[in-house]
Design an enzyme around this catalytic site. Structure first.
Site, PDB file in Angstrom:
ATOM      1  N   CYS A  80      58.917 -73.380  30.245  1.00  0.00           N
ATOM      2  CA  CYS A  80      59.235 -72.083  29.648  1.00  0.00           C
ATOM      3  C   CYS A  80      58.915 -70.948  30.615  1.00  0.00           C
ATOM      4  O   CYS A  80      58.962 -69.784  30.237  1.00  0.00           O
ATOM      5  CB  CYS A  80      58.489 -71.895  28.334  1.00  0.00           C
ATOM      6  SG  CYS A  80      56.694 -71.978  28.495  1.00  0.00           S
ATOM      7  N   GLU A 133      48.153 -84.808  23.592  1.00  0.00           N
ATOM      8  CA  GLU A 133      48.103 -83.424  23.119  1.00  0.00           C
ATOM      9  C   GLU A 133      46.653 -83.062  22.850  1.00  0.00           C
ATOM     10  O   GLU A 133      45.889 -83.872  22.301  1.00  0.00           O
ATOM     11  CB  GLU A 133      48.938 -83.267  21.843  1.00  0.00           C
ATOM     12  CG  GLU A 133      48.822 -81.928  21.140  1.00  0.00           C
ATOM     13  CD  GLU A 133      49.234 -80.758  22.019  1.00  0.00           C
ATOM     14  OE1 GLU A 133      48.426 -79.830  22.160  1.00  0.00           O
ATOM     15  OE2 GLU A 133      50.351 -80.793  22.563  1.00  0.00           O
TER      16      GLU A 133
END
Length: 460
Positions: free
Chosen positions: A415, A340
């Site tokens: 998404c 991340e």
């Protein structure tokens, strides 16, 4: 009457009656005049509408609905009449919303990924598609000397009006927000003015733990000082005992980025907690955490099913955030490596692993497209790679690194169906086969849809 570009059959400001034939993936109706498409928001297929042409391009135009001559049986009365632009599908039955999103995924798989026969499972919707959001970020402004809250009008920075109730916000947030605004006005807190760069309060953020009932209230201010801080905290916590954290975030920059770099706890804890399955997660003001907790469990269960992990598998979780998917995977895998780019998220991920007694998950700060090639050179060979990128999808370097690592399976959580389809085409050309796509409705009443996809390396 305004002149049209080229030889278009309609002109700007022209009024006409049109039959709606189709729908865009964002939910606007599509009608045609002599083959020329017009996109008209708030209309449905089968409806006959009186419209005003508001924009004309060479190949298509846009219209505004004036009157409906004939309505679709799929039309429903909107629960909210503010139409801030967030819930652009609220005039549409939920069954039609799901059908529209299913079609969107089908279309991009065919037209962008060129996957004619891939299995696309029926979309998983919600039993109750209302009051699902666990996080809101509300801008503030001033009108007639009073601080107001609400969402910006579409394509503007003008707040529509005080909006006390939102159909997609949790019930608790709908109670707390108007009281916070009342306190700000009571104690003379001034709204931030973008033009003059004056005033104190820029945004109000509220986060809730859906399954724990905990709540965090964040005041985003331009100034380091929040006027009447003690009185505001006292009244707020007395009225709502479920509030467990009150935080101030300071953003003194001329920017449309909501949160600044400095955050301080004014009262209570620095985190709230929520659960997904039997795992507990700490959520800070800057944490990425899915906003629909009910469907998050559905989404992650499907990702775990596709990953098909056993105790000998090594897994990479790219774009791991605060470790939500990583820790799900670590319950079954030999080892999980999370990546991340946000340092605070990695710190949260490490704490969440410790909180849940998980010691086989390792988290690294960095850009996935940089870290993955480095791991490849060091000889790391994952059995499974799980990727959950932002809307822009995966960078080419990252896709190349995934292909070079030759995992047995890739689970792609997306998404944005368009960038998903683009990336699937690259992975297919790199030796992977798309086995199944599962759409999930994470955002009812909006045009957004998530999808989980399973890819397997060919000849394995």
């Amino acid at each position: 009457m305004a002149k049209s570009p080229g030889n278009t059959p309609v002109q700007k400001n022209e009024q006409l009656t049109i039959t709606i034939e189709d729908m865009t993936h964002e939910g606007s109706g599509v009608g045609k005049v002599d083959g020329y498409p017009l996109f008209i928001p708030k209309t449905l297929p089968g409806e006959e509408a009186v419209i005003k042409v508001v924009k004309v391009n060479k190949n298509y135009g846009f219209g505004k609905l004036l009157e409906l001559k004939k309505t679709s049986p799929e039309r429903v009365e909107p629960t909210c009449h503010v139409y801030c632009g967030g819930c652009q599908l609220q005039h549409m039955s939920y069954s039609l919303q799901l059908q529209m999103k299913q079609n969107q995924v089908h279309n991009v798989m065919k037209k962008v990924a060129h996957l004619e026969h891939v299995l696309i499972s029926p979309i998983i919707g919600m039993d109750d598609p209302s009051h699902y959001r666990n996080k809101i970020q509300i801008p503030v402004d001033e009108k007639n000397g009073e601080l107001i809250t609400g969402y910006y009008q579409k394509r503007s920075h003008r707040i529509l009006k005080n909006q006390d109730t939102c159909y997609v916000h949790s019930h608790a947030m709908n109670e707390v927000l108007p009281f916070v605004r009342h306190l700000m006005n009571k104690y003379g807190v001034k709204a931030y003015d973008e033009k003059t760069h004056r005033g104190e309060l820029r945004h109000i953020m509220i986060r809730t733990g859906h399954f724990t009932g905990e709540m965090m209230v964040v005041f985003v201010t331009r100034t380091a000082k929040l006027p009447a801080k003690e009185q505001i905290i006292e009244e707020l916590t007395e009225k709502f005992p479920f509030i467990s954290s009150i935080v101030q975030n300071i953003n003194d920059q001329r920017t449309n980025v909501i949160l600044g770099k400095k955050t301080k706890v004014l009262w209570g804890a620095a985190y709230i907690h929520d659960t997904i399955g039997d795992l507990t997660f700490a959520i800070s003001p800057k944490s990425f955490y899915q906003v629909n907790p009910v469907q998050t469990k559905v989404l992650y269960d499907k990702a775990l099913e596709y990953a098909n992990i056993d105790e000998n598998d090594v897994v990479i979780d790219a774009y791991c955030g605060i470790g939500t998917i990583s820790l799900f995977l670590a319950q079954k895998a030999k080892k999980v490596y999370g990546i991340e780019v946000v340092p605070e998220a990695i710190e949260d991920a490490k704490k969440n692993a410790e909180r849940n007694g998980i010691d086989n998950a390792e988290f690294t700060v960095g850009r996935a497209e940089k870290v993955m090639p480095k791991w490849k050179k060091e000889g790391l060979k994952p059995d499974v790679i799980v990727v959950d990128p932002p809307r822009k999808g995966c960078d080419p370097e990252f896709l190349d690194a995934m292909i070079a690592m030759e995992p047995k399976r890739i689970v792609y959580v997306s998404c944005n169906p368009s960038t998903l389809a683009r990336d699937l085409r690259i992975l297919e050309d790199g030796g992977f086969e798309t086995k199944e796509v599962q759409p999930v409705d994470m955002f009812p009443n909006t045009g957004h849809v998530e999808a989980v996809t399973l890819l397997c390396r060919q000849n394995t």
